[in-house]
Design a protein around this motif. Structure first.
Motif, PDB file in Angstrom:
ATOM      1  N   GLU A  79       0.835  -1.198   0.000  1.00 26.43           N
ATOM      2  CA  GLU A  79       0.000   0.000   0.000  1.00 26.43           C
ATOM      3  C   GLU A  79       0.868   1.245   0.000  1.00 26.43           C
ATOM      4  OE1 GLU A  79      -3.312   0.250   2.597  1.00 26.43           O
ATOM      5  OE2 GLU A  79      -3.429  -1.932   2.785  1.00 26.43           O
ATOM      6  N   GLY A  80       0.393   2.273  -0.685  1.00 26.04           N
ATOM      7  CA  GLY A  80       1.084   3.554  -0.694  1.00 26.04           C
ATOM      8  C   GLY A  80       1.749   3.882  -2.021  1.00 26.04           C
ATOM      9  N   MET A  81       1.809   2.913  -2.937  1.00 28.21           N
ATOM     10  CA  MET A  81       2.408   3.183  -4.249  1.00 28.21           C
ATOM     11  C   MET A  81       1.413   3.966  -5.099  1.00 28.21           C
ATOM     12  SD  MET A  81       4.326  -0.376  -5.323  1.00 28.21           S
ATOM     13  CE  MET A  81       2.796  -1.289  -5.545  1.00 28.21           C
ATOM     14  N   THR A  82       1.908   5.044  -5.746  1.00 26.85           N
ATOM     15  CA  THR A  82       1.022   5.862  -6.568  1.00 26.85           C
ATOM     16  C   THR A  82       1.533   6.091  -7.983  1.00 26.85           C
ATOM     17  OG1 THR A  82       2.072   7.879  -5.742  1.00 26.85           O
ATOM     18  CG2 THR A  82       0.112   7.098  -4.551  1.00 26.85           C
ATOM     19  N   CYS A  83       2.794   5.713  -8.260  1.00 28.51           N
ATOM     20  CA  CYS A  83       3.375   6.027  -9.568  1.00 28.51           C
ATOM     21  C   CYS A  83       4.505   5.054  -9.905  1.00 28.51           C
ATOM     22  CB  CYS A  83       3.903   7.461  -9.568  1.00 28.51           C
ATOM     23  SG  CYS A  83       5.253   7.712  -8.401  1.00 28.51           S
ATOM     24  N   ALA A  84       5.074   5.239 -11.087  1.00 27.47           N
ATOM     25  CA  ALA A  84       6.169   4.381 -11.536  1.00 27.47           C
ATOM     26  C   ALA A  84       7.398   4.520 -10.632  1.00 27.47           C
ATOM     27  CB  ALA A  84       6.536   4.714 -12.981  1.00 27.47           C
ATOM     28  N   HIS A  85       7.635   5.705 -10.097  1.00 30.09           N
ATOM     29  CA  HIS A  85       8.761   5.899  -9.174  1.00 30.09           C
ATOM     30  C   HIS A  85       8.581   5.022  -7.932  1.00 30.09           C
ATOM     31  CE1 HIS A  85      11.943   7.799  -6.888  1.00 30.09           C
ATOM     32  NE2 HIS A  85      11.089   7.913  -5.898  1.00 30.09           N
ATOM     33  N   CYS A  86       7.368   4.951  -7.425  1.00 33.05           N
ATOM     34  CA  CYS A  86       7.078   4.106  -6.263  1.00 33.05           C
ATOM     35  C   CYS A  86       7.377   2.635  -6.584  1.00 33.05           C
ATOM     36  CB  CYS A  86       5.612   4.234  -5.853  1.00 33.05           C
ATOM     37  SG  CYS A  86       5.107   5.876  -5.332  1.00 33.05           S
ATOM     38  N   VAL A  87       6.956   2.205  -7.753  1.00 30.82           N
ATOM     39  CA  VAL A  87       7.175   0.823  -8.175  1.00 30.82           C
ATOM     40  C   VAL A  87       8.670   0.520  -8.197  1.00 30.82           C
ATOM     41  CG1 VAL A  87       6.995  -0.766 -10.142  1.00 30.82           C
ATOM     42  CG2 VAL A  87       5.024   0.616  -9.461  1.00 30.82           C
ATOM     43  N   MET A  88       9.456   1.418  -8.763  1.00 30.52           N
ATOM     44  CA  MET A  88      10.901   1.202  -8.838  1.00 30.52           C
ATOM     45  C   MET A  88      11.535   1.213  -7.450  1.00 30.52           C
ATOM     46  SD  MET A  88      11.557   0.394 -11.850  1.00 30.52           S
ATOM     47  CE  MET A  88      13.299   0.243 -11.540  1.00 30.52           C
ATOM     48  N   ALA A  89      11.064   2.078  -6.565  1.00 33.95           N
ATOM     49  CA  ALA A  89      11.609   2.139  -5.207  1.00 33.95           C
ATOM     50  C   ALA A  89      11.356   0.830  -4.468  1.00 33.95           C
ATOM     51  CB  ALA A  89      11.001   3.316  -4.447  1.00 33.95           C
ATOM     52  N   VAL A  90      10.151   0.293  -4.599  1.00 34.45           N
ATOM     53  CA  VAL A  90       9.808  -0.972  -3.950  1.00 34.45           C
ATOM     54  C   VAL A  90      10.630  -2.107  -4.551  1.00 34.45           C
ATOM     55  CG1 VAL A  90       7.964  -2.673  -3.632  1.00 34.45           C
ATOM     56  CG2 VAL A  90       7.514  -0.247  -3.218  1.00 34.45           C
ATOM     57  N   LYS A  91      10.725  -2.128  -5.871  1.00 36.26           N
ATOM     58  CA  LYS A  91      11.477  -3.195  -6.542  1.00 36.26           C
ATOM     59  C   LYS A  91      12.944  -3.167  -6.120  1.00 36.26           C
ATOM     60  CE  LYS A  91      12.366  -5.334 -10.973  1.00 36.26           C
ATOM     61  NZ  LYS A  91      11.883  -5.504 -12.335  1.00 36.26           N
ATOM     62  N   LYS A  92      13.559  -1.992  -6.112  1.00 37.82           N
ATOM     63  CA  LYS A  92      14.970  -1.880  -5.725  1.00 37.82           C
ATOM     64  C   LYS A  92      15.177  -2.323  -4.283  1.00 37.82           C
ATOM     65  CE  LYS A  92      17.480   1.661  -6.830  1.00 37.82           C
ATOM     66  NZ  LYS A  92      17.962   3.029  -7.064  1.00 37.82           N
ATOM     67  N   ALA A  93      14.269  -1.932  -3.398  1.00 42.37           N
ATOM     68  CA  ALA A  93      14.396  -2.313  -1.989  1.00 42.37           C
ATOM     69  C   ALA A  93      14.309  -3.823  -1.824  1.00 42.37           C
ATOM     70  CB  ALA A  93      13.305  -1.623  -1.167  1.00 42.37           C
ATOM     71  N   LEU A  94      13.387  -4.448  -2.536  1.00 41.12           N
ATOM     72  CA  LEU A  94      13.230  -5.899  -2.420  1.00 41.12           C
ATOM     73  C   LEU A  94      14.410  -6.655  -3.028  1.00 41.12           C
ATOM     74  CD1 LEU A  94       9.414  -6.159  -3.182  1.00 41.12           C
ATOM     75  CD2 LEU A  94      10.542  -6.607  -0.991  1.00 41.12           C
ATOM     76  N   LEU A  95      14.962  -6.145  -4.122  1.00 40.60           N
ATOM     77  CA  LEU A  95      16.100  -6.807  -4.752  1.00 40.60           C
ATOM     78  C   LEU A  95      17.342  -6.791  -3.873  1.00 40.60           C
ATOM     79  CD1 LEU A  95      15.690  -5.679  -8.456  1.00 40.60           C
ATOM     80  CD2 LEU A  95      15.572  -8.019  -7.589  1.00 40.60           C
ATOM     81  N   LYS A  96      17.414  -5.861  -2.935  1.00 42.59           N
ATOM     82  CA  LYS A  96      18.559  -5.777  -2.024  1.00 42.59           C
ATOM     83  C   LYS A  96      18.516  -6.834  -0.919  1.00 42.59           C
ATOM     84  CE  LYS A  96      19.367  -0.831  -2.564  1.00 42.59           C
ATOM     85  NZ  LYS A  96      19.333   0.470  -1.877  1.00 42.59           N
ATOM     86  N   VAL A  97      17.354  -7.453  -0.711  1.00 39.93           N
ATOM     87  CA  VAL A  97      17.216  -8.448   0.346  1.00 39.93           C
ATOM     88  C   VAL A  97      17.916  -9.738  -0.070  1.00 39.93           C
ATOM     89  CG1 VAL A  97      15.587  -9.818   1.708  1.00 39.93           C
ATOM     90  CG2 VAL A  97      15.035  -7.436   1.136  1.00 39.93           C
TER      91      VAL A  97
END
Length: 67
Positions: free
Chosen positions: A7-25
């Motif tokens: 929850e809280g994603m509103t745009c493509a930037h949000c999608v990329m931020a979430v994806k990058k954070a998850l890929l670091k795990v």
């Protein structure tokens, strides 16, 4: 594979931020994030709590989606 409701994603930037954070795990092999479905699908062997923490550190809310 782990499916997260994000929850809280509103745009493509949000999608990329979430994806990058998850890929670091550690243990994550691939991530697909869908803005319309508010969902992240994570491929790999990883503790779902670590994924949730990574998303929340970016300022979004996450929970495991159960089938």
């Amino acid at each position: 594979m782990v499916r997260l409701h994000v929850e809280g994603m509103t745009c493509a930037h949000c999608v990329m931020a979430v994806k990058k954070a998850l890929l670091k795990v550690s243990g994550v092999k691939d991530v697909q994030v869908d803005l319309d479905r508010k969902e992240a699908v994570v491929d790999g062997e990883v503790d779902p709590d670590l994924l949730i923490r990574a998303v929340e550190e970016e300022g979004y809310r996450a929970s495991v989606k159960h089938a």
